[in-house]
Design an enzyme around this catalytic site. Structure first.
Site, PDB file in Angstrom:
ATOM      1  N   ASP A 156      86.048   9.279   3.958  1.00  0.00           N
ATOM      2  CA  ASP A 156      85.090  10.745   3.673  1.00  0.00           C
ATOM      3  C   ASP A 156      85.666  11.565   2.637  1.00  0.00           C
ATOM      4  OD1 ASP A 156      83.452  12.921   3.979  1.00  0.00           O
ATOM      5  OD2 ASP A 156      83.803  13.117   6.295  1.00  0.00           O
ATOM      6  N   CYS A 164      77.040  12.071   2.498  1.00  0.00           N
ATOM      7  CA  CYS A 164      77.804  11.676   1.537  1.00  0.00           C
ATOM      8  C   CYS A 164      77.825  10.129   1.537  1.00  0.00           C
ATOM      9  CB  CYS A 164      79.325  12.087   1.744  1.00  0.00           C
ATOM     10  SG  CYS A 164      79.202  13.924   1.369  1.00  0.00           S
ATOM     11  N   ARG A 165      78.598   9.360   2.410  1.00  0.00           N
ATOM     12  CA  ARG A 165      78.817   8.098   2.470  1.00  0.00           C
ATOM     13  C   ARG A 165      77.577   7.118   3.130  1.00  0.00           C
ATOM     14  NH1 ARG A 165      83.828   8.199   6.632  1.00  0.00           N
ATOM     15  NH2 ARG A 165      82.360   9.860   7.269  1.00  0.00           N
ATOM     16  N   SER A 166      76.586   7.640   4.131  1.00  0.00           N
ATOM     17  CA  SER A 166      75.764   6.818   4.614  1.00  0.00           C
ATOM     18  C   SER A 166      74.786   6.915   3.583  1.00  0.00           C
ATOM     19  CB  SER A 166      75.438   6.997   6.101  1.00  0.00           C
ATOM     20  OG  SER A 166      75.089   8.362   6.409  1.00  0.00           O
ATOM     21  N   ASN A 200      75.768  12.351   7.227  1.00  0.00           N
ATOM     22  CA  ASN A 200      74.810  11.796   6.611  1.00  0.00           C
ATOM     23  C   ASN A 200      74.528  12.540   5.336  1.00  0.00           C
ATOM     24  OD1 ASN A 200      71.365  10.924   7.199  1.00  0.00           O
ATOM     25  ND2 ASN A 200      72.404   9.903   6.348  1.00  0.00           N
ATOM     26  N   CYS A 217      77.422   7.826   8.950  1.00  0.00           N
ATOM     27  CA  CYS A 217      78.525   8.336   8.814  1.00  0.00           C
ATOM     28  C   CYS A 217      78.365   9.687   9.495  1.00  0.00           C
ATOM     29  CB  CYS A 217      79.025   8.743   7.335  1.00  0.00           C
ATOM     30  SG  CYS A 217      77.593  10.047   6.501  1.00  0.00           S
TER      31      CYS A 217
END
Length: 157
Positions: free
Chosen positions: A122, A12-14, A10, A7
């Site tokens: 995001d 939140c999402r990934s 690095n 993301c």
């Protein structure tokens, strides 16, 4: 099989995808066959733990993000990983540009391409249930991803 989730920062999402994928990998008995990591296209948070909202959401779902630290994706990742999976179109474009500049055999896709398409939104600046929506999207994408991985790892008849 080596998989990298990417993301922007690095945090939140990934890392959520990394944690979810590690849980699925364990549940499916693929710990020895699949390596998992995550990174960001930007170095804003290098060395930082995942966002506390991501960590709390993952924990509510039985997924542990403890010990994960942010890092920036690098050209060598396109040699080290078989699959590099972007969370959204902007991350995908950044990864494809990196591949044009540096090459590497990694396949680059969006995570949700495995689950019918779309982007993992995001949640960083949002409010409300953004982190829950991310978790749900990542869970759906990772389950479909592991269906694909299991098919790839099966011996040909």
């Amino acid at each position: 099989m080596r998989v990298l989730f990417v993301c922007m920062g690095n945090i939140c999402r990934s890392p959520t995808a990394e944690g979810v994928a590690r849980a699925i990998r364990a549940r499916r008995g693929l710990v020895e066959q699949v390596d998992i990591d995550s990174a960001g296209t930007h170095g804003y948070h290098v060395g930082a733990s995942p966002d506390s909202r991501s960590t709390a959401t993952a924990k509510r779902h039985g997924v542990d993000l403890a010990g994960l630290r942010s890092r920036q994706v690098e050209a060598a990742d396109l040699d080290r990983f078989d699959l590099v999976l972007a969370m959204d179109n902007a991350n995908l474009e950044d990864l494809l540009a990196l591949k044009v500049r540096h090459g590497g055999p990694a396949e680059i896709h969006r995570l949700l391409d495995y689950a019918g398409g779309g982007e993992v939104p995001d949640p960083y600046f949002g409010a409300g249930d953004g982190f829950e929506r991310v978790f749900d999207a990542v869970q759906r994408g990772c389950e479909a991803l592991f269906d694909d991985i299991e098919a790839r790892l099966r011996p040909a008849d």
